[in-house]
Design an enzyme around this catalytic site. Sequence first.
Site, PDB file in Angstrom:
ATOM      1  N   ILE A 151       1.085   3.206   6.498  1.00  0.00           N
ATOM      2  CA  ILE A 151       0.017   4.088   7.387  1.00  0.00           C
ATOM      3  C   ILE A 151      -0.522   3.674   8.707  1.00  0.00           C
ATOM      4  CG2 ILE A 151      -0.602   5.631   5.307  1.00  0.00           C
ATOM      5  CD1 ILE A 151      -3.750   3.906   5.517  1.00  0.00           C
ATOM      6  N   ASP A 152      -0.715   2.516   9.130  1.00  0.00           N
ATOM      7  CA  ASP A 152      -0.960   1.174   9.974  1.00  0.00           C
ATOM      8  C   ASP A 152       0.017   1.374  11.010  1.00  0.00           C
ATOM      9  OD1 ASP A 152      -2.668   0.568   8.085  1.00  0.00           O
ATOM     10  OD2 ASP A 152      -2.166  -1.189   7.678  1.00  0.00           O
ATOM     11  N   GLY A 166       5.344  -2.100   3.678  1.00  0.00           N
ATOM     12  CA  GLY A 166       4.565  -2.227   5.297  1.00  0.00           C
ATOM     13  C   GLY A 166       5.679  -3.691   5.639  1.00  0.00           C
ATOM     14  N   VAL A 177      16.797   8.781  -0.144  1.00  0.00           N
ATOM     15  CA  VAL A 177      17.826   7.678  -0.066  1.00  0.00           C
ATOM     16  C   VAL A 177      18.642   8.299  -1.788  1.00  0.00           C
ATOM     17  CG1 VAL A 177      17.628   5.400  -1.428  1.00  0.00           C
ATOM     18  CG2 VAL A 177      16.454   5.401   0.956  1.00  0.00           C
ATOM     19  N   ARG A 191     -18.719  14.696  12.834  1.00  0.00           N
ATOM     20  CA  ARG A 191     -18.774  15.015  14.610  1.00  0.00           C
ATOM     21  C   ARG A 191     -20.969  15.835  13.933  1.00  0.00           C
ATOM     22  NH1 ARG A 191     -18.943  13.721  19.653  1.00  0.00           N
ATOM     23  NH2 ARG A 191     -16.596  13.119  19.153  1.00  0.00           N
ATOM     24  N   GLY A 208       0.878  -1.095   0.056  1.00  0.00           N
ATOM     25  CA  GLY A 208       0.311  -0.151  -0.058  1.00  0.00           C
ATOM     26  C   GLY A 208       0.894   0.911   0.346  1.00  0.00           C
ATOM     27  N   GLU A 216     -16.081   8.236  21.460  1.00  0.00           N
ATOM     28  CA  GLU A 216     -16.654   7.999  22.673  1.00  0.00           C
ATOM     29  C   GLU A 216     -16.009   6.904  22.850  1.00  0.00           C
ATOM     30  OE1 GLU A 216     -18.233  10.617  20.591  1.00  0.00           O
ATOM     31  OE2 GLU A 216     -18.304  11.697  22.440  1.00  0.00           O
TER      32      GLU A 216
HETATM   33  P1  ATP Z   1       0.703  -2.329   3.292  1.00  0.00           P
HETATM   34  O1  ATP Z   1       0.931  -2.803   5.038  1.00  0.00           O
HETATM   35  O2  ATP Z   1       0.142  -1.048   2.970  1.00  0.00           O
HETATM   36  O3  ATP Z   1      -0.485  -3.291   3.459  1.00  0.00           O
HETATM   37  P2  ATP Z   1       2.516  -4.689   2.948  1.00  0.00           P
HETATM   38  O4  ATP Z   1       4.592  -4.784   2.278  1.00  0.00           O
HETATM   39  O5  ATP Z   1       2.162  -5.028   4.470  1.00  0.00           O
HETATM   40  O6  ATP Z   1       1.553  -2.617   2.957  1.00  0.00           O
HETATM   41  P3  ATP Z   1       1.523  -6.786   0.758  1.00  0.00           P
HETATM   42  O7  ATP Z   1       0.354  -6.520   0.149  1.00  0.00           O
HETATM   43  O8  ATP Z   1       1.264  -7.342   2.708  1.00  0.00           O
HETATM   44  O9  ATP Z   1       1.844  -5.162   1.702  1.00  0.00           O
HETATM   45  O10 ATP Z   1       3.347  -6.987   0.633  1.00  0.00           O
HETATM   46  C1  ATP Z   1       3.278  -6.544  -0.453  1.00  0.00           C
HETATM   47  C2  ATP Z   1       4.117  -7.533  -1.561  1.00  0.00           C
HETATM   48  O11 ATP Z   1       5.067  -7.895  -0.653  1.00  0.00           O
HETATM   49  C3  ATP Z   1       2.995  -8.725  -1.599  1.00  0.00           C
HETATM   50  O12 ATP Z   1       2.065  -8.104  -2.995  1.00  0.00           O
HETATM   51  C4  ATP Z   1       4.270  -9.708  -2.066  1.00  0.00           C
HETATM   52  O13 ATP Z   1       5.096  -9.060  -3.732  1.00  0.00           O
HETATM   53  C5  ATP Z   1       5.289  -9.129  -1.509  1.00  0.00           C
HETATM   54  N1  ATP Z   1       4.906 -10.123  -0.091  1.00  0.00           N
HETATM   55  C6  ATP Z   1       4.398 -10.242   0.880  1.00  0.00           C
HETATM   56  N2  ATP Z   1       4.722 -10.995   1.579  1.00  0.00           N
HETATM   57  C7  ATP Z   1       5.269 -11.861   1.817  1.00  0.00           C
HETATM   58  C8  ATP Z   1       5.812 -12.596   1.937  1.00  0.00           C
HETATM   59  N3  ATP Z   1       5.819 -13.665   3.126  1.00  0.00           N
HETATM   60  N4  ATP Z   1       7.524 -13.266   1.207  1.00  0.00           N
HETATM   61  C9  ATP Z   1       7.173 -12.719  -0.256  1.00  0.00           C
HETATM   62  N5  ATP Z   1       7.145 -11.832  -0.886  1.00  0.00           N
HETATM   63  C10 ATP Z   1       5.888 -11.282  -0.130  1.00  0.00           C
END
Ligand code: ATP
Length: 337
Positions: free
Chosen positions: A141-142, A116, A37, A169, A25, A202
């Site tokens: 954002i989480d 994330g 970077v 509100r 995301g 609340e």
């Molecule tokens: P957000 O927290 O904003 O949703 P995120 O990085 O957690 O972001 P995910 O959809 O969980 O979003 O992961 C993004 C991409 O990372 C996946 O589409 C996949 O390509 C890769 N990915 C996620 N989990 C794994 C894993 N366990 N092993 C390998 N690749 C992974």
Amino acid sequence: MYLCGNKSPNTMKEIQSIGILTSGGDSPGMNAAIRAVTRSAIFAGWKVYGIYRGYEGLINGEIKEFTSESVSSTIQRGGTILKTARCEAFRTPEGRTKAFEMLHRHHIDALIVIGGNGSLSGAEELAREHDITVVGLPGTIDNDLYGTDSTIGYDTALNTIVDCVDKIRDTATSHDRIFFVEVMGRDAGFLAQNSAIAAGAEAAIIPEDRTDIDQLAQFIGRGIRKSKNSSIVIVSESKKDGGALHYAERVRKEYPEYDVRVTILGHLQRGGRPSAYDRILASRMGVAAVEALKEGQRNIMIGIKNDSIVYVPISKAVKIDKPINRELINVLTELSI
Ligand code: ATP
């Protein structure tokens, strides 16, 4: 002050070029991180490659050399100039091998991943299976990554939610209604809990408390609307129980005397110009990622603790659950009487 890193063996080759991608995301501040970077690495004399569309683009070779100008005028923009994607192929060893081969073909010595929990899990697997150094930046954002007080984008999203709830509100008060406002957060309640406090809601219904307590019954039991003419309950999204719609439906059935409405904030929480806090955080983390590589660190996530940069092994950042501060729950309960 730097915490626990993963120093590489002495055999590590000197870094001359790095790749950078955003994955999962999008979150406000990712551009500020890409900019930091890129410029910090160019300052160090390295080549920088922007990899488009996350792991999908890496596998397909959507890679372009970045200059300092590539990131001009981006710090104030939401979203990610590198685009982002979810990639099923990268979840497989074959997909990661293709990704590694693409890095090798471009002579990329280290990969910086901004994303994330899932994105950083993928980065860790890539580094475990292949000879590539990775450094993660927490971009979500989480705020659900262990080892960092804040993630890039969390502050902006929190402010966006509070802004929306202030508006809700006004109408809630005018109509004497209970509003269930659903916010993002995946399996974490940081956005819900803190936006509830900041917006004077609340109650907050968060995943961390869902298992053992009926939070709705607790909220009703406290005597909602005895002294108030409206109520706002922030509900963390949940795949398990259906989120705000589920709670609104329960109130309609169990307490038909209340006038209930639901607002699901959805993707607007991800958008917008990053807050000053997120821009500064992303800039610090981006520079720290390059510093970490110079020091020979590998397979770490850059975090922030008590306003200091820290290194967190990626394995810890993605596997350990980040606990919610229980004090926040008390603050909300005491202030919402
Ligand atoms: P957000 O927290 O904003 O949703 P995120 O990085 O957690 O972001 P995910 O959809 O969980 O979003 O992961 C993004 C991409 O990372 C996946 O589409 C996949 O390509 C890769 N990915 C996620 N989990 C794994 C894993 N366990 N092993 C390998 N690749 C992974």
